[in-house]
Design a protein around this motif. Structure first.
Motif, PDB file in Angstrom:
ATOM      1  N   ASP A 260       6.217   1.834   7.276  1.00 40.33           N
ATOM      2  CA  ASP A 260       6.249   2.948   6.328  1.00 40.33           C
ATOM      3  C   ASP A 260       6.880   2.493   5.016  1.00 40.33           C
ATOM      4  N   HIS A 261       6.284   2.897   3.891  1.00 45.13           N
ATOM      5  CA  HIS A 261       6.749   2.555   2.536  1.00 45.13           C
ATOM      6  C   HIS A 261       6.671   1.049   2.261  1.00 45.13           C
ATOM      7  N   HIS A 262       5.824   0.343   2.971  1.00 43.82           N
ATOM      8  CA  HIS A 262       5.743  -1.110   2.834  1.00 43.82           C
ATOM      9  C   HIS A 262       5.371  -1.510   1.409  1.00 43.82           C
ATOM     10  N   ARG A 263       6.100  -2.468   0.864  1.00 45.35           N
ATOM     11  CA  ARG A 263       5.762  -3.043  -0.435  1.00 45.35           C
ATOM     12  C   ARG A 263       4.819  -4.220  -0.197  1.00 45.35           C
ATOM     13  N   PHE A 264       3.606  -4.099  -0.658  1.00 46.60           N
ATOM     14  CA  PHE A 264       2.596  -5.125  -0.399  1.00 46.60           C
ATOM     15  C   PHE A 264       2.891  -6.383  -1.217  1.00 46.60           C
ATOM     16  N   SER A 265       3.019  -7.490  -0.508  1.00 48.19           N
ATOM     17  CA  SER A 265       3.286  -8.774  -1.148  1.00 48.19           C
ATOM     18  C   SER A 265       1.977  -9.419  -1.581  1.00 48.19           C
ATOM     19  N   GLY A 266       2.109 -10.513  -2.329  1.00 45.84           N
ATOM     20  CA  GLY A 266       0.923 -11.262  -2.699  1.00 45.84           C
ATOM     21  C   GLY A 266       0.170 -11.765  -1.487  1.00 45.84           C
ATOM     22  N   ALA A 267       0.912 -12.157  -0.449  1.00 48.38           N
ATOM     23  CA  ALA A 267       0.278 -12.629   0.776  1.00 48.38           C
ATOM     24  C   ALA A 267      -0.473 -11.497   1.478  1.00 48.38           C
ATOM     25  N   ASP A 268       0.108 -10.287   1.482  1.00 49.04           N
ATOM     26  CA  ASP A 268      -0.570  -9.135   2.085  1.00 49.04           C
ATOM     27  C   ASP A 268      -1.887  -8.860   1.369  1.00 49.04           C
ATOM     28  N   ILE A 269      -1.837  -8.866   0.050  1.00 52.48           N
ATOM     29  CA  ILE A 269      -3.029  -8.565  -0.745  1.00 52.48           C
ATOM     30  C   ILE A 269      -4.104  -9.624  -0.529  1.00 52.48           C
TER      31      ILE A 269
END
Length: 331
Positions: A260-269
């Motif tokens: 929940d409320h995860h901040r998407f990192s460059g790796a996630d994207i």
């Protein structure tokens, strides 16, 4: 955070944590009974039965729209959960054209698309700021358990698919306070869905129950029918979103859960973009996740949802009566 699986059923972990849960529950129950200061405007407070994912935000938006349609100017008050470190503690009105997730938080940005939204940890200061900006009624989407402002109407939201989980308080279970204490502090219950878990939990609670459901945007849902999608979400219960998406007729080839409320990192994207290419699918997420992805190059779509009361006259009658009592009080 991601809710642990053992919150859904009793077992060894909940039993080991039960002393902590009992202590947490006792403190939370005492907080629910304490007096709070009153704002100068009528105040509606919304709480979720469990620690995230019950549906407070859709309920807050639905009430704001209901009030606006009947001539009021609602203001949504929120503390701005998951804002960036070191942000100002002063209350402010959210402007999505100016403020980002670091300043306001994802939920506040979403709320601000529907009504005046004030962010700040001091609820009394936020209430004064809202009044100065022309608000006629306050809606707190996260103030039920904190008891920072006294409510003229308290609503407790229950997700029928989840109910009370294993029935224990944090950290042994998902409850934010014992069931009896939460029901006692509520004026009415908003039950989202008709699953057995929610019906069992609310049966005999002794409070009015407003039945509601969540509907996806009709046009977008129609466009998703038969489409191959990679679904992803960083919300309290992403499984609910995936189920709604599935019900549109979309073909979910991959479903990715994030906290929940995860901040998407460059790796996630990069990972999500790779899944899109690999499966030749569309990326689809929630409105709240979209707030945290603003400004990125990731090509994604959103499936908006809307909360609908099955008998809209019932909550409106209760709401109107509470507003009338509150305005007599402050006049």
């Amino acid at each position: 955070m991601r809710a642990p699986d053992f919150w859904r059923a009793d077992g060894m972990s909940p039993r080991l944590l039960s002393p902590l849960g009992a202590l947490y529950g006792a403190v939370a129950a005492r907080r629910l009974r304490r007096d709070a200061r009153r704002a100068a405007l009528p105040t509606i407070v919304i709480g979720g039965l469990t620690a995230g994912g019950d549906g407070k935000t859709p309920v807050a938006i639905a009430l704001a729209q209901m009030l606006a349609a009947n001539g009021d100017t609602p203001a949504l008050l929120t503390r701005g959960y998951a804002r960036g470190a070191g942000v100002s503690c002063e209350s402010f009105a959210v402007d999505p054209a100016i403020h980002g997730v670091e300043a306001a938080g994802d939920e506040a940005l979403l709320l601000a698309r529907h009504a005046l939204t004030i962010v700040g940890p001091d609820r009394a200061a936020s209430a004064e700021r809202a009044r100065a900006l022309g608000a006629t009624v306050l809606i707190l989407d996260d103030g039920f358990h904190s008891r920072r402002l006294s409510a003229d109407l308290s609503l407790l939201v229950v997700d029928a698919g989840y109910g009370a989980g294993n029935g224990r308080c944090l950290p042994a279970g998902p409850l934010r306070a014992p069931l009896e204490a939460q029901f006692a502090a509520a004026d009415a219950i908003v039950l989202i869905g008709r699953d057995a878990a929610g019906l069992a939990v609310t049966a005999g609670c002794g409070k009015p129950i407003f039945q509601a459901r969540v509907n996806p945007d009709r046009q977008i849902a129609e466009n998703l029918k038969g489409a191959r999608v990679v679904a992803f979400g960083g919300i309290g219960r992403p499984g609910k979103f995936f189920q709604t998406l599935k019900e549109t007729g979309a073909d979910i080839v991959v479903a990715r859960n994030f906290p929940d409320h995860h901040r998407f990192s460059g790796a996630d994207i990069a990972s999500l973009a790779a899944l899109r290419e690999r499966y030749g699918a569309r990326l689809i997420t929630t409105e709240k996740d979209a707030m945290r992805l603003r400004g990125t190059a990731l090509p994604f779509g959103v499936l908006p949802i809307r909360l609908v009361f099955e008998q809209a006259d019932e909550p409106w009658t209760t709401l109107a009566e509470a507003l009338e009592r509150a305005r007599l009080r402050v006049s």
